[in-house]
Write a protein that holds these residues in place. Structure first.
Motif: not given
Length: 187
Positions: A11, A133, A138
């Motif tokens: 991430i 994000v 996403l």
């Protein structure tokens, strides 16, 4: 069965890469290169070790997880008037068939600098990339300065599992895109 730290680092890596891509405009005639735009993922740029698929196994590597972004870019590009001019298929598919909503093999792997995703704008309109994000997702889409007159359906054909000379199996198919005029509903 991937360690959570790899997911968390993925991430973080995605957030760094998205800063280089979000808002990018591809003008008519231009070609976008994933790696030319992002550059080499390094520790000095803030990239962390994340999940990397390597020869059918999961390992940790700097910038790991960026394939999720190249997968998304490929998928949304297939649903746009843009043309994919370079794309590499994953050698190993980590997604199970149960609840699969995309055709097998519809991802786009990436490995700096040679395994790239390149997209060309063969249209007369500008297209802009939007990426985000969130805590769960996403998100990506192509925006246009003119109405897009077609819709796109992605499907696969010639799906097969073959015995290979080395004693294992390979799974193969071909990905196709159906272009449908929004006004007439015809291909």
């Amino acid at each position: 069965d991937v360690d959570m730290w790899m997911q968390e680092n993925k991430i973080a890596n995605l957030k760094i890469a998205i800063k280089k891509l979000d808002g990018l405009v591809i003008n008519p005639g231009q070609t976008f290169s994933y790696w030319r735009q992002i550059g080499q993922p390094t520790k000095s740029k803030g990239y962390l070790e994340g999940m990397v698929l390597y020869n059918g196994t999961v390992i940790a590597g700097i910038g790991g997880g960026l394939c999720q972004l190249s997968n998304l870019l490929y998928w949304i590009t297939l649903h746009s008037p843009l043309t994919v001019v370079e794309r590499w298929r994953h050698g190993y598919d980590v997604f199970p068939d149960i609840k699969r909503d995309q055709p097998f093999g519809s991802g786009a792997t990436c490995a700096y600098p040679n395994i790239d995703l390149q997209i060309k704008n063969n249209t007369s309109q500008k297209l802009q990339l939007y990426l985000e994000v969130t805590n769960e997702y996403l998100i990506g889409k192509w925006l246009s300065d003119k109405p897009i007159k077609c819709k796109y359906t992605i499907f696969d054909k010639d799906h097969e599992i073959k015995n290979e000379w080395f004693g294992g199996y390979s799974r193969n198919n071909k990905i196709f895109r159906k272009v449908i005029d929004k006004n007439t509903n015809k291909e």
